[in-house]
Design a protein around this motif. Structure first.
Motif, PDB file in Angstrom:
ATOM      1  N   LEU A  61       0.790  -1.226   0.000  1.00  0.00           N
ATOM      2  CA  LEU A  61       0.000   0.000   0.000  1.00  0.00           C
ATOM      3  C   LEU A  61       0.824   1.278   0.000  1.00  0.00           C
ATOM      4  O   LEU A  61       0.260   2.355  -0.167  1.00  0.00           O
ATOM      5  N   ARG A  62       2.122   1.165   0.157  1.00  0.00           N
ATOM      6  CA  ARG A  62       2.954   2.363   0.138  1.00  0.00           C
ATOM      7  C   ARG A  62       3.229   2.756  -1.308  1.00  0.00           C
ATOM      8  O   ARG A  62       3.693   1.953  -2.102  1.00  0.00           O
ATOM      9  N   ARG A  63       2.969   4.003  -1.658  1.00  0.00           N
ATOM     10  CA  ARG A  63       3.143   4.463  -3.030  1.00  0.00           C
ATOM     11  C   ARG A  63       4.611   4.596  -3.384  1.00  0.00           C
ATOM     12  O   ARG A  63       5.411   5.088  -2.597  1.00  0.00           O
ATOM     13  N   ILE A  64       4.972   4.115  -4.576  1.00  0.00           N
ATOM     14  CA  ILE A  64       6.347   4.195  -5.060  1.00  0.00           C
ATOM     15  C   ILE A  64       6.430   5.365  -6.037  1.00  0.00           C
ATOM     16  O   ILE A  64       5.781   5.348  -7.088  1.00  0.00           O
ATOM     17  N   PRO A  65       7.201   6.398  -5.724  1.00  0.00           N
ATOM     18  CA  PRO A  65       7.226   7.591  -6.569  1.00  0.00           C
ATOM     19  C   PRO A  65       8.053   7.476  -7.842  1.00  0.00           C
ATOM     20  O   PRO A  65       7.862   8.259  -8.774  1.00  0.00           O
ATOM     21  N   PHE A  74      11.474  -6.772  -5.240  1.00  0.00           N
ATOM     22  CA  PHE A  74      10.168  -6.695  -5.889  1.00  0.00           C
ATOM     23  C   PHE A  74      10.196  -7.257  -7.303  1.00  0.00           C
ATOM     24  O   PHE A  74       9.182  -7.753  -7.796  1.00  0.00           O
ATOM     25  N   PHE A  75      11.346  -7.145  -7.975  1.00  0.00           N
ATOM     26  CA  PHE A  75      11.427  -7.560  -9.372  1.00  0.00           C
ATOM     27  C   PHE A  75      11.194  -9.062  -9.524  1.00  0.00           C
ATOM     28  O   PHE A  75      11.710  -9.865  -8.758  1.00  0.00           O
ATOM     29  N   ARG A  76      10.387  -9.403 -10.531  1.00  0.00           N
ATOM     30  CA  ARG A  76      10.009 -10.786 -10.858  1.00  0.00           C
ATOM     31  C   ARG A  76       9.098 -11.423  -9.803  1.00  0.00           C
ATOM     32  O   ARG A  76       8.706 -12.577  -9.954  1.00  0.00           O
ATOM     33  N   LYS A  77       8.754 -10.678  -8.772  1.00  0.00           N
ATOM     34  CA  LYS A  77       7.866 -11.215  -7.745  1.00  0.00           C
ATOM     35  C   LYS A  77       6.599 -10.382  -7.577  1.00  0.00           C
ATOM     36  O   LYS A  77       5.609 -10.875  -7.046  1.00  0.00           O
ATOM     37  N   ARG A  78       6.644  -9.140  -8.011  1.00  0.00           N
ATOM     38  CA  ARG A  78       5.539  -8.225  -7.758  1.00  0.00           C
ATOM     39  C   ARG A  78       5.066  -7.557  -9.042  1.00  0.00           C
ATOM     40  O   ARG A  78       5.773  -7.529 -10.048  1.00  0.00           O
ATOM     41  N   SER A  79       3.881  -7.030  -8.992  1.00  0.00           N
ATOM     42  CA  SER A  79       3.368  -6.200 -10.076  1.00  0.00           C
ATOM     43  C   SER A  79       2.935  -4.870  -9.482  1.00  0.00           C
ATOM     44  O   SER A  79       2.610  -4.788  -8.294  1.00  0.00           O
ATOM     45  N   LEU A  80       2.949  -3.836 -10.306  1.00  0.00           N
ATOM     46  CA  LEU A  80       2.577  -2.495  -9.860  1.00  0.00           C
ATOM     47  C   LEU A  80       1.311  -2.059 -10.597  1.00  0.00           C
ATOM     48  O   LEU A  80       1.180  -2.266 -11.800  1.00  0.00           O
ATOM     49  N   PHE A  81       0.410  -1.442  -9.836  1.00  0.00           N
ATOM     50  CA  PHE A  81      -0.849  -0.975 -10.403  1.00  0.00           C
ATOM     51  C   PHE A  81      -0.850   0.544 -10.409  1.00  0.00           C
ATOM     52  O   PHE A  81      -0.447   1.170  -9.421  1.00  0.00           O
ATOM     53  N   GLY A  82      -1.251   1.140 -11.539  1.00  0.00           N
ATOM     54  CA  GLY A  82      -1.239   2.588 -11.583  1.00  0.00           C
ATOM     55  C   GLY A  82      -1.945   3.136 -12.801  1.00  0.00           C
ATOM     56  O   GLY A  82      -2.458   2.381 -13.643  1.00  0.00           O
ATOM     57  N   GLY A 100      -3.227  -0.550  -4.368  1.00  0.00           N
ATOM     58  CA  GLY A 100      -4.536  -0.859  -3.800  1.00  0.00           C
ATOM     59  C   GLY A 100      -5.696  -0.440  -4.668  1.00  0.00           C
ATOM     60  O   GLY A 100      -6.840  -0.864  -4.448  1.00  0.00           O
ATOM     61  N   GLY A 101      -5.422   0.402  -5.676  1.00  0.00           N
ATOM     62  CA  GLY A 101      -6.465   0.813  -6.606  1.00  0.00           C
ATOM     63  C   GLY A 101      -7.644   1.498  -5.932  1.00  0.00           C
ATOM     64  O   GLY A 101      -7.498   2.230  -4.957  1.00  0.00           O
ATOM     65  N   ARG A 102      -8.828   1.258  -6.433  1.00  0.00           N
ATOM     66  CA  ARG A 102     -10.027   1.901  -5.910  1.00  0.00           C
ATOM     67  C   ARG A 102     -10.341   1.473  -4.480  1.00  0.00           C
ATOM     68  O   ARG A 102     -10.939   2.233  -3.712  1.00  0.00           O
ATOM     69  N   LEU A 103      -9.954   0.265  -4.125  1.00  0.00           N
ATOM     70  CA  LEU A 103     -10.185  -0.196  -2.758  1.00  0.00           C
ATOM     71  C   LEU A 103      -9.412   0.643  -1.742  1.00  0.00           C
ATOM     72  O   LEU A 103      -9.819   0.770  -0.585  1.00  0.00           O
ATOM     73  N   ALA A 104      -8.290   1.212  -2.187  1.00  0.00           N
ATOM     74  CA  ALA A 104      -7.485   2.069  -1.319  1.00  0.00           C
ATOM     75  C   ALA A 104      -7.865   3.543  -1.465  1.00  0.00           C
ATOM     76  O   ALA A 104      -7.192   4.411  -0.916  1.00  0.00           O
ATOM     77  N   GLY A 105      -8.942   3.794  -2.209  1.00  0.00           N
ATOM     78  CA  GLY A 105      -9.441   5.165  -2.318  1.00  0.00           C
ATOM     79  C   GLY A 105      -9.005   5.935  -3.541  1.00  0.00           C
ATOM     80  O   GLY A 105      -9.453   7.067  -3.749  1.00  0.00           O
TER      81      GLY A 105
END
Length: 262
Positions: A61-65, A74-82, A100-105
């Protein structure tokens, strides 16, 4: 003798005080109090919840600037939504991370900036993995045929939309190389694959640094099909076709000869 203004009870309290050994004091502790789950389970649950919440926030839930803020793990293990805020070329764009998308507001409680001044140093540059789109005019170099078509199509397909980027690595330009997905008509589409189907990109041909995310065969099959149907850049005469990789190699060679001649 009892001094004035003192009481006998105080004197009795002082006389009753005795030194007690440390181990006797310890043994005298009522440990039964701590054995009762009602006395320690609530504290344990609160502590566990707080620690788990912090871990979830830091990981999801922490935003990556920006790309440089992404942890190597994170690489090869995670995806980023934006949300896509700009498209720079036929195979890369900038994304504002909205964990978190819309669920996170995001979109109704939390606003995604739209002004360039607000977005400066706040977005993640993304290079679409596995494809190479025709090169636009950069650094005095002429644009390749179909470069404007690729840019226009990609802009219409993802600009302003929410995308998910499955990240693999960071390249030499500090861009995140990722397979990118977008929802179109309720279906999840692989953006790179869609470009290949339309003949607006080739599969990535570099000898080193190529990244397909396990989709190389699928991508090459889509490229072959587009070539057979003469879609996009494959519609011209084969003898005049120049891939983005060949174009960049030729440009580098010509610039090198020019610099050596000076």
């Amino acid at each position: 003798m009892i001094w004035p203004f003192t009481s006998a009870s105080k004197k009795d309290d002082e006389s009753s005080r005795q030194s007690v050994a440390w181990d006797e004091s310890l043994n005298g502790t009522d440990w039964q109090h701590y054995k009762d789950p009602r006395n320690w389970v609530p504290t344990l649950l609160v502590t566990t919840t707080v620690l788990a919440s912090l871990k979830i926030y830091r990981s999801y839930l922490r935003r990556i600037p920006g790309a440089t803020h992404i942890k190597p793990g994170f690489f090869r293990k995670r995806s980023l939504f934006g949300r896509v805020t700009s498209v720079g070329d036929g195979d890369n764009f900038h994304m504002y991370h909205t964990p978190g998308g819309r669920l996170a507001g995001w979109g109704w409680l939390r606003r995604v900036p739209t002004k360039k001044t607000e977005l400066k140093n706040m977005t993640i540059p993304v290079r679409i993995a596995g494809i190479d789109a025709p090169e636009g005019a950069h650094f005095g170099r002429p644009a390749q045929p179909y470069s404007t078509d690729a840019l226009a199509w990609l802009s219409s397909y993802i600009l302003g939309r929410r995308v998910r980027a499955k990240i693999y690595k960071r390249d030499q330009y500090d861009r995140v190389v990722a397979t990118v997905f977008v929802r179109r008509f309720l279906l999840r589409r692989d953006v790179g694959l869609e470009m290949l189907k339309r003949g607006l990109a080739t599969t990535y041909e570099a000898k080193s640094g190529a990244e397909f995310g396990g989709l190389e065969e699928k991508y090459k099959a889509a490229e072959v099909k587009a070539k057979e149907k003469k879609r996009g850049m494959w519609g011209g005469e084969p003898q005049f076709f120049e891939s983005p990789r060949d174009y960049k190699t030729r440009m580098n060679s010509e610039e090198s000869k020019t610099n050596n001649a000076k």
